[in-house]
Design a protein around this motif. Structure first.
Motif, PDB file in Angstrom:
ATOM      1  N   UNK A  19       1.477  -8.366  -2.139  1.00 54.34           N
ATOM      2  CA  UNK A  19       0.467  -7.602  -1.424  1.00 54.34           C
ATOM      3  C   UNK A  19       1.180  -6.452  -0.723  1.00 54.34           C
ATOM      4  N   UNK A  20       0.461  -5.377  -0.528  1.00 59.02           N
ATOM      5  CA  UNK A  20       0.996  -4.284   0.277  1.00 59.02           C
ATOM      6  C   UNK A  20       0.650  -4.578   1.733  1.00 59.02           C
ATOM      7  N   UNK A  21       1.665  -4.530   2.574  1.00 59.23           N
ATOM      8  CA  UNK A  21       1.489  -4.926   3.973  1.00 59.23           C
ATOM      9  C   UNK A  21       0.325  -4.203   4.647  1.00 59.23           C
ATOM     10  N   UNK A  22       0.235  -2.905   4.409  1.00 62.16           N
ATOM     11  CA  UNK A  22      -0.813  -2.122   5.074  1.00 62.16           C
ATOM     12  C   UNK A  22      -2.209  -2.555   4.603  1.00 62.16           C
ATOM     13  N   UNK A  81      -6.607  -8.660   6.854  1.00 63.15           N
ATOM     14  CA  UNK A  81      -6.469  -9.658   7.913  1.00 63.15           C
ATOM     15  C   UNK A  81      -7.375  -9.326   9.093  1.00 63.15           C
ATOM     16  N   UNK A  82      -7.486  -8.038   9.405  1.00 64.27           N
ATOM     17  CA  UNK A  82      -8.388  -7.672  10.495  1.00 64.27           C
ATOM     18  C   UNK A  82      -9.839  -7.941  10.124  1.00 64.27           C
ATOM     19  N   UNK A  83     -10.136  -7.954   8.817  1.00 61.65           N
ATOM     20  CA  UNK A  83     -11.487  -8.280   8.372  1.00 61.65           C
ATOM     21  C   UNK A  83     -11.672  -9.803   8.262  1.00 61.65           C
ATOM     22  N   UNK A  84     -10.637 -10.570   8.667  1.00 60.39           N
ATOM     23  CA  UNK A  84     -10.745 -12.038   8.663  1.00 60.39           C
ATOM     24  C   UNK A  84     -10.550 -12.673   7.301  1.00 60.39           C
ATOM     25  N   UNK A  85      -9.923 -11.948   6.367  1.00 51.90           N
ATOM     26  CA  UNK A  85      -9.857 -12.474   4.997  1.00 51.90           C
ATOM     27  C   UNK A  85      -8.566 -13.206   4.649  1.00 51.90           C
ATOM     28  N   UNK A 107      -1.818 -10.805  13.693  1.00 56.55           N
ATOM     29  CA  UNK A 107      -0.529 -11.315  13.202  1.00 56.55           C
ATOM     30  C   UNK A 107       0.290 -10.272  12.446  1.00 56.55           C
ATOM     31  N   UNK A 108      -0.371  -9.324  11.791  1.00 60.09           N
ATOM     32  CA  UNK A 108       0.415  -8.373  11.005  1.00 60.09           C
ATOM     33  C   UNK A 108       0.669  -7.056  11.753  1.00 60.09           C
ATOM     34  N   UNK A 109       0.031  -6.874  12.896  1.00 58.29           N
ATOM     35  CA  UNK A 109       0.165  -5.595  13.619  1.00 58.29           C
ATOM     36  C   UNK A 109       1.624  -5.197  13.883  1.00 58.29           C
ATOM     37  N   UNK A 110       2.407  -6.097  14.533  1.00 57.63           N
ATOM     38  CA  UNK A 110       3.784  -5.694  14.845  1.00 57.63           C
ATOM     39  C   UNK A 110       4.619  -5.465  13.592  1.00 57.63           C
TER      40      UNK A 110
END
Ligand code: ASP
Ligand code: MG
Length: 305
Positions: free
Chosen positions: A245-248, A254-258, A265-268
């Motif tokens: 997966x591409x991190x971005x 992830x922000x969409x809850x998927x 969790x992936x922000x930092x």
């Protein structure tokens, strides 16, 4: 290396965790982040709720917490470590009992609830550290509260990223090389030292904070599923594993809850451009899912395959 509640929830998977960390520590400088033993946080939440209706048998609950950890300890620890862990449980359970009585008397404030929820990680981390010690590593338990600086939104505290980065870096600089710290996920503290929690499932976020502050080569997120799937593979047999997966993109999903991870969790990791590997303690030989920043050199390999 972040291990979730199921990874530290049975004797068998704890032994796997020890093997996995030993292997990694042979070639890498490792920081371990651990969640509470599976089921413990849920029970702590329920206990807090039942206290508010004066519906909790405090000694029975404390005895359950003790038994849950003691059974794991006696199954996986060497004798000397077992007696050391006994003393951790003595102190931890006495503090838990006092806290429950305080909440019973004063009512369940949000700050006291976070203190209560933090008990799970504060009991699991010493167990994992002793286990790694028995396996021959120089491991020690670390309470993340003084390292993860948050605001006062108890229950789902916001992290002061700049302060936290500085605190983690200063702490890590003083660690002797070859030393493996085992850090509590999920918890932080306010500037005046009150314990906070980062929201349910927050250990993923903790792990990301450490991995990004330390510019880790990667974050390994260990669970009982060998990667991220298009759906839950335990219930949907059509679900397929995502190899890359591409991190971005993963961040947006992830922000969409998927992705089933803590929302932040992936922000930092996006900010620090740290790759994530999602792996299974049940199948450590499998590659799991690799989440690479768009600009990462390994992306060329990922796109080619
Ligand atoms: N133990 C906490 C929870 O169950 C944090 C975590 O597991 O990530 O929510
Ligand atoms: Mg948990």
């Amino acid at each position: 290396m972040k291990f979730g509640g199921t990874s530290v929830g049975t004797a068998e998977s704890l032994r796997r965790v020890a093997r996995i960390v030993c292997d990694a520590a042979g070639t890498h400088r490792v920081v371990v982040i651990a969640s509470a033993v599976g089921g413990v946080t849920d029970r702590l939440v329920a206990a807090g709720e039942r206290l508010s209706t004066h519906d909790l048998d405090v000694p029975a609950f404390v005895a359950w917490v003790r038994r849950r950890h003691q059974e794991l300890a006696s199954a996986v620890l060497a004798e000397a470590s077992q007696s050391r862990y006994e003393r951790v449980l003595d102190a931890g359970c006495a503090a838990l009992e006092r806290l429950l009585h305080t909440i019973e008397r004063a009512g369940p404030s949000e700050a006291l609830m976070d203190e209560l929820l933090a008990v799970g990680e504060r009991l699991s981390v010493p167990l994992v550290a002793l286990l790694l010690g028995d396996a021959g590593l120089a491991a020690s338990p670390v309470d993340a509260a003084p390292l993860v600086r948050t605001d006062e939104r108890f229950g789902e505290a916001g992290v002061d990223l700049a302060a936290t980065r500085r605190l983690i870096q200063a702490w890590h600089r003083l660690l002797p090389a070859g030393h493996v710290p085992v850090v509590t996920g999920f918890i932080g503290s306010t500037a005046d030292g009150r314990t906070t929690t980062l929201g349910r499932g927050g250990s993923d976020y903790s792990a990301a904070l450490f991995a990004s502050a330390l510019h880790a080569e990667r974050l390994e997120r260990w669970t009982d599923v060998d990667g991220l799937y298009t759906d839950d593979p335990r219930t949907n047999r059509q679900a397929t594993r995502l190899a890359f997966l591409v991190l971005e993109e993963a961040w947006a999903w992830n922000h969409a809850g998927r992705l089933g991870m803590h929302r932040k969790a992936l922000d930092p990791l996006v900010e620090a451009q740290v790759p994530v590997q999602v792996r299974s303690t049940l199948a450590p030989e499998r590659p799991g899912t690799l989440i690479l920043p768009a600009g990462h050199p390994l992306r060329a390999v990922a796109t080619a395959s």
